[in-house]
Design a protein around this motif. Structure first.
Motif, PDB file in Angstrom:
ATOM      1  N   THR A 104      -1.936  -8.810  -2.393  1.00  0.00           N
ATOM      2  CA  THR A 104      -0.858  -8.012  -2.995  1.00  0.00           C
ATOM      3  C   THR A 104      -0.949  -8.092  -4.516  1.00  0.00           C
ATOM      4  N   PHE A 107      -4.079  -6.056  -5.891  1.00  0.00           N
ATOM      5  CA  PHE A 107      -3.922  -4.597  -5.956  1.00  0.00           C
ATOM      6  C   PHE A 107      -2.847  -4.192  -6.966  1.00  0.00           C
ATOM      7  N   GLN A 224      -9.684   1.108  -0.362  1.00  0.00           N
ATOM      8  CA  GLN A 224      -8.437   1.873  -0.228  1.00  0.00           C
ATOM      9  C   GLN A 224      -7.719   1.519   1.067  1.00  0.00           C
ATOM     10  N   ASP A 227      -6.057  -1.769   0.747  1.00  0.00           N
ATOM     11  CA  ASP A 227      -4.855  -1.631  -0.071  1.00  0.00           C
ATOM     12  C   ASP A 227      -3.673  -1.178   0.793  1.00  0.00           C
ATOM     13  N   SER A 231      -0.398  -3.603   1.949  1.00  0.00           N
ATOM     14  CA  SER A 231       0.955  -3.233   1.506  1.00  0.00           C
ATOM     15  C   SER A 231       1.862  -2.903   2.684  1.00  0.00           C
TER      16      SER A 231
END
Lengths: 267, 231
Positions: A104, A107, A224, A227, A231
């Motif tokens: 976290t 990113f 990506q 990510d 999240s």
């Protein structure tokens, strides 16, 4: 018409100043009266007088697409349950909390260009410097952003959020109609445009990335995806907490989003 | 954000006589609603009544003590009651649920019959306490820091705090109001989202459509759905 408009332009600056002054006075007057009215009686102990301004009055909301928004909201809800929830569960089971926190942070650190550009465009040099300091500290002392080392530096703590959306707001652009975007969720027109621009400021989306020796398309796709996956638990927690306590989930999320953005752009 | 213990909570004896006088003056300056003589003894209970932040600190400490007990639970002991039940007495002491409910319903409140008002307060209190206690997760105890109170008017204050929890920091702000029994919380604002304003946005269309009955039905449904999901 031409000469007239020229003349208008000639005195418009002074008129603007005068107009702003009068508006300010008009705006300040009721506030002053309200403050006096609230102070004049003895410390009020009986709550909720009718004569005091309603601090929770519902502000008018622009939502011309409400039926469509509600449909997309429902679609997203199903999508989160079917796809995102299993992903978040799996990720949380497969990774220990320190790894989750590290990713976290990583990113978040990577999104530094969004915050820098947002602060610069909004004309907030102090915050731009703070953000740069945060990025440098976290990238070096924080092991490429895995640790938020900047939190131990008081001057680098609690820098308000920034991006193109907050910069637009600083220029005086209002939020515009409320929108529910497919997959992404609640938004407004101003922040949707900002968000679309922000995407290009994330380094993993830069084309320069493709010039690295031995680049494969799945590098970017992998990063990506990671990510989104990392999240997902936080996102779902916020979403679920909100929905569980809601009487009308759509209205609760719409109001929550608008309140959140309003306070974020005011910081 | 630099935080200091609330003036009222600091030991008085250490400051001596002039210290006490200075303390009384400071307290009087900090809260214009309190006459100077009332602040002089500065014992914790009266101080909590006079100083909104002292009240909030007391409330937060009590809630955390219930939610995060110092001693690990005895495995032989019977399972403790759900957190919502355990924090309820604490929250009832520090929140004004009547004021909170009235603010959430808004202009429709005065058109609501007293019996319906009572029913809405009971139901909404349950919903708020449940939502609040759901926020606590097992793990490390959150660390709360208190910023400078903001005066809204003579009887109301905004008390900003920040909560560091599991590697993240959240801004949580409380609105408190002077009541006959002391300062009481009537709104909680998390990351810029006011809980009362959020419910107001949901209650208003309900009330416009079906009056108090629609509000009662909606909260009852939420409570029933939640109980069903837990089983």
């Amino acid at each position: 018409m031409k000469p007239l408009s020229r003349r208008t332009a000639f005195w418009s600056r002074d008129a603007l100043v005068a107009f702003s002054f009068v508006t300010l006075l008009l705006a300040a007057a009721p506030a002053t009266f309200a403050a006096d009215a609230a102070k004049s009686p003895a410390p009020s102990t009986s709550s909720g007088q009718a004569d005091e301004p309603d601090e929770f009055a519902v502000k008018p909301v622009s939502d011309p697409l409400e039926p469509l928004n509600r449909a997309v909201f429902k679609f997203n809800d199903g999508l989160y349950s079917l796809v995102l929830r299993p992903v978040a569960h799996g990720y949380q089971r497969a990774t220990p909390p320190p790894v989750q926190r590290g990713l976290t942070n990583f990113f978040d650190n990577l999104r530094f260009p969004i915050r820098l550009v947002g602060d610069v465009l909004a004309g907030r040099p102090k915050r731009a410097v703070q953000e740069t300091g945060k990025f440098l500290v976290n990238t070096t002392a924080g092991f490429a952003g895995l640790v938020r080392a900047s939190d131990s530096v008081p001057a680098l703590k609690d820098v308000p959020p920034a991006g193109l959306g907050t910069a637009f707001a600083a220029w005086g652009i209002g939020p515009g109609p409320f929108l529910v975007l497919p997959v992404i969720g609640p938004n407004d027109v101003r922040d949707t445009v900002g968000f679309a621009g922000d995407v290009y400021l994330i380094p993993t989306n830069w084309t320069a990335f493709e010039r690295i020796d031995g680049y494969h398309w799945w590098w970017r796709t992998g990063i990506q995806t990671l990510d989104v996956v990392q999240s997902s638990p936080d996102f779902l927690k916020t979403y679920d907490d909100f929905l569980k306590s809601a009487l009308d989930p759509y209205l609760a999320v719409r109001n929550g989003y608008l309140q959140y953005r309003e306070s974020a752009v005011k910081k | 954000m630099k935080t200091r213990p609330p003036i009222a909570a600091r030991p008085v004896a250490r400051f001596g006589r002039s210290g006490t006088a200075a303390l009384a003056l400071l307290l009087a300056l900090a809260s214009p609603t309190v006459p100077i003589f009332a602040a002089a003894p500065a014992t914790p209970p009266s101080a909590a009544a006079a100083d909104p932040q002292a009240m909030l600190r007391g409330a937060v400490d009590e809630v955390l003590a219930v939610a995060y007990p110092e001693k690990p639970a005895d495995p032989a002991a019977p399972a403790p009651a759900p957190l919502a039940e355990r924090v309820r007495p604490v929250l009832e002491k520090y929140f004004s649920f009547e004021l909170l409910t009235r603010s959430a319903v808004g202009p429709g409140w005065n058109q609501t019959k007293p019996d319906d008002q009572k029913r809405i307060i009971t139901l909404f209190t349950e919903l708020v306490i449940r939502t609040y206690s759901d926020k606590f997760e097992p793990g490390a105890r959150p660390a709360v820091t208190y910023a400078k109170p903001v005066e809204i008017d003579a009887a109301r204050r905004e008390l900003p705090t920040s909560i560091a929890y599991a590697g993240k920091t959240y801004s949580v702000s409380y609105r408190v109001r002077q009541q006959p029994e002391g300062w009481r919380i009537y709104d909680v604002n998390v990351e810029g989202v006011s809980m009362v304003a959020n419910y107001r946005a949901q209650f208003t269309p309900l009330f416009d459509k079906g009056g108090a009955a629609a509000i009662i039905t909606a909260i009852e449904k939420n409570i029933a759905d939640y109980a069903a999901a837990k089983k």
